[in-house]
Enzyme design. Structure first.
Site, PDB file in Angstrom:
ATOM      1  N   TYR A  65       0.835  -1.194   0.000  1.00  0.00           N
ATOM      2  CA  TYR A  65       0.000   0.000   0.000  1.00  0.00           C
ATOM      3  C   TYR A  65       0.878   1.255   0.000  1.00  0.00           C
ATOM      4  O   TYR A  65       0.586   2.218  -0.703  1.00  0.00           O
ATOM      5  CB  TYR A  65      -0.930   0.003   1.217  1.00  0.00           C
ATOM      6  CG  TYR A  65      -1.870  -1.171   1.247  1.00  0.00           C
ATOM      7  CD1 TYR A  65      -3.053  -1.163   0.524  1.00  0.00           C
ATOM      8  CD2 TYR A  65      -1.567  -2.308   2.000  1.00  0.00           C
ATOM      9  CE1 TYR A  65      -3.919  -2.252   0.540  1.00  0.00           C
ATOM     10  CE2 TYR A  65      -2.426  -3.398   2.024  1.00  0.00           C
ATOM     11  CZ  TYR A  65      -3.593  -3.358   1.293  1.00  0.00           C
ATOM     12  OH  TYR A  65      -4.439  -4.450   1.304  1.00  0.00           O
ATOM     13  N   ASN A 109     -12.303  -2.048  -4.761  1.00  0.00           N
ATOM     14  CA  ASN A 109     -12.124  -2.475  -6.143  1.00  0.00           C
ATOM     15  C   ASN A 109     -13.336  -3.314  -6.563  1.00  0.00           C
ATOM     16  O   ASN A 109     -13.582  -4.368  -5.988  1.00  0.00           O
ATOM     17  CB  ASN A 109     -10.832  -3.303  -6.249  1.00  0.00           C
ATOM     18  CG  ASN A 109     -10.666  -3.997  -7.569  1.00  0.00           C
ATOM     19  OD1 ASN A 109     -11.296  -3.666  -8.561  1.00  0.00           O
ATOM     20  ND2 ASN A 109      -9.788  -4.989  -7.594  1.00  0.00           N
ATOM     21  N   CYS A 154      -6.159  -6.665  -6.876  1.00  0.00           N
ATOM     22  CA  CYS A 154      -5.963  -6.097  -5.546  1.00  0.00           C
ATOM     23  C   CYS A 154      -5.375  -7.111  -4.574  1.00  0.00           C
ATOM     24  O   CYS A 154      -4.792  -6.733  -3.557  1.00  0.00           O
ATOM     25  CB  CYS A 154      -7.269  -5.520  -5.020  1.00  0.00           C
ATOM     26  SG  CYS A 154      -8.667  -6.640  -5.084  1.00  0.00           S
ATOM     27  N   HIS A 155      -5.480  -8.400  -4.899  1.00  0.00           N
ATOM     28  CA  HIS A 155      -4.904  -9.436  -4.036  1.00  0.00           C
ATOM     29  C   HIS A 155      -3.375  -9.376  -4.027  1.00  0.00           C
ATOM     30  O   HIS A 155      -2.746  -9.959  -3.157  1.00  0.00           O
ATOM     31  CB  HIS A 155      -5.384 -10.821  -4.463  1.00  0.00           C
ATOM     32  CG  HIS A 155      -5.011 -11.206  -5.854  1.00  0.00           C
ATOM     33  ND1 HIS A 155      -5.734 -10.791  -6.956  1.00  0.00           N
ATOM     34  CD2 HIS A 155      -3.986 -11.950  -6.330  1.00  0.00           C
ATOM     35  CE1 HIS A 155      -5.168 -11.278  -8.047  1.00  0.00           C
ATOM     36  NE2 HIS A 155      -4.112 -11.985  -7.701  1.00  0.00           N
ATOM     37  N   GLU A 185      -0.375 -17.959  -8.152  1.00  0.00           N
ATOM     38  CA  GLU A 185       0.515 -17.181  -9.002  1.00  0.00           C
ATOM     39  C   GLU A 185       1.997 -17.408  -8.668  1.00  0.00           C
ATOM     40  O   GLU A 185       2.866 -16.907  -9.381  1.00  0.00           O
ATOM     41  CB  GLU A 185       0.196 -15.679  -8.871  1.00  0.00           C
ATOM     42  CG  GLU A 185      -1.165 -15.305  -9.400  1.00  0.00           C
ATOM     43  CD  GLU A 185      -1.406 -13.810  -9.346  1.00  0.00           C
ATOM     44  OE1 GLU A 185      -0.436 -13.018  -9.250  1.00  0.00           O
ATOM     45  OE2 GLU A 185      -2.592 -13.407  -9.398  1.00  0.00           O
TER      46      GLU A 185
END
Length: 169
Positions: A101, A128, A136-137, A163
């Protein structure tokens, strides 16, 4: 100008996903029981079979198979200029990578010349309306740990693991 909202449901390994479209663009993608579920969806939304939903289903199927889908989808999230700027930064976080962030806040300051706090960025990230596709993850706390995710931290961890991203529990 009024746009009819269309909805479609897509099963996934992280639960049922609900997609919304204005007829041409995706305007929403929410996880089942997600905080702010359907927040930008018109109250008169109707089910519909649209080409953009077929494209999204294909993208999501590839993603959940562990691929980094190369195709881009037409996205039109509704939000303030600040939120739009944050979501634009989120879209540029590469598959399998993460940021914080605070880094997003610093990037916004460089782009706009205006001070942005990590907390304000967190608010925009949390609202979002197009989860997964606007990733956003991939945003972590300053220490690299999982913090805040409207779909739940367990889902965030599953998406990041899928991922191959590094994060702290």
């Amino acid at each position: 100008m009024h746009h009819q909202t269309h909805l479609a449901a897509c099963p996934s390994p992280v639960g049922l996903l609900t997609l919304a479209s204005d007829g041409e663009n995706l305007t929403g993608l929410w996880l089942e029981n997600q905080k702010y579920f359907g927040s930008t969806c018109a109250p008169d939304a109707q089910p519909g079979a649209l080409p953009v939903f077929a494209q999204a289903f294909d993208w999501l199927a590839r993603y959940f198979r562990g691929e980094a889908p190369a195709m881009t989808l037409p996205l039109a999230p509704a939000g303030s200029p600040f939120r739009q700027a944050v979501w634009d930064i989120l879209r540029r976080i590469p598959y399998g990578e993460t940021t914080t962030y605070g880094r997003i806040a610093a990037q916004l300051e460089r782009q706009t010349g205006r001070r942005a706090s990590a907390q304000a960025v967190g608010g925009a990230v949390g609202h979002n309306p197009i989860s997964i596709l606007i990733p956003c993850h991939r945003v972590l706390g300053a220490d690299g740990g999982l913090t805040g995710y409207a779909g739940g931290l367990d889902v965030k961890a599953r998406l990041l693991t899928l991922e191959g991203a590094r994060f702290r529990l």
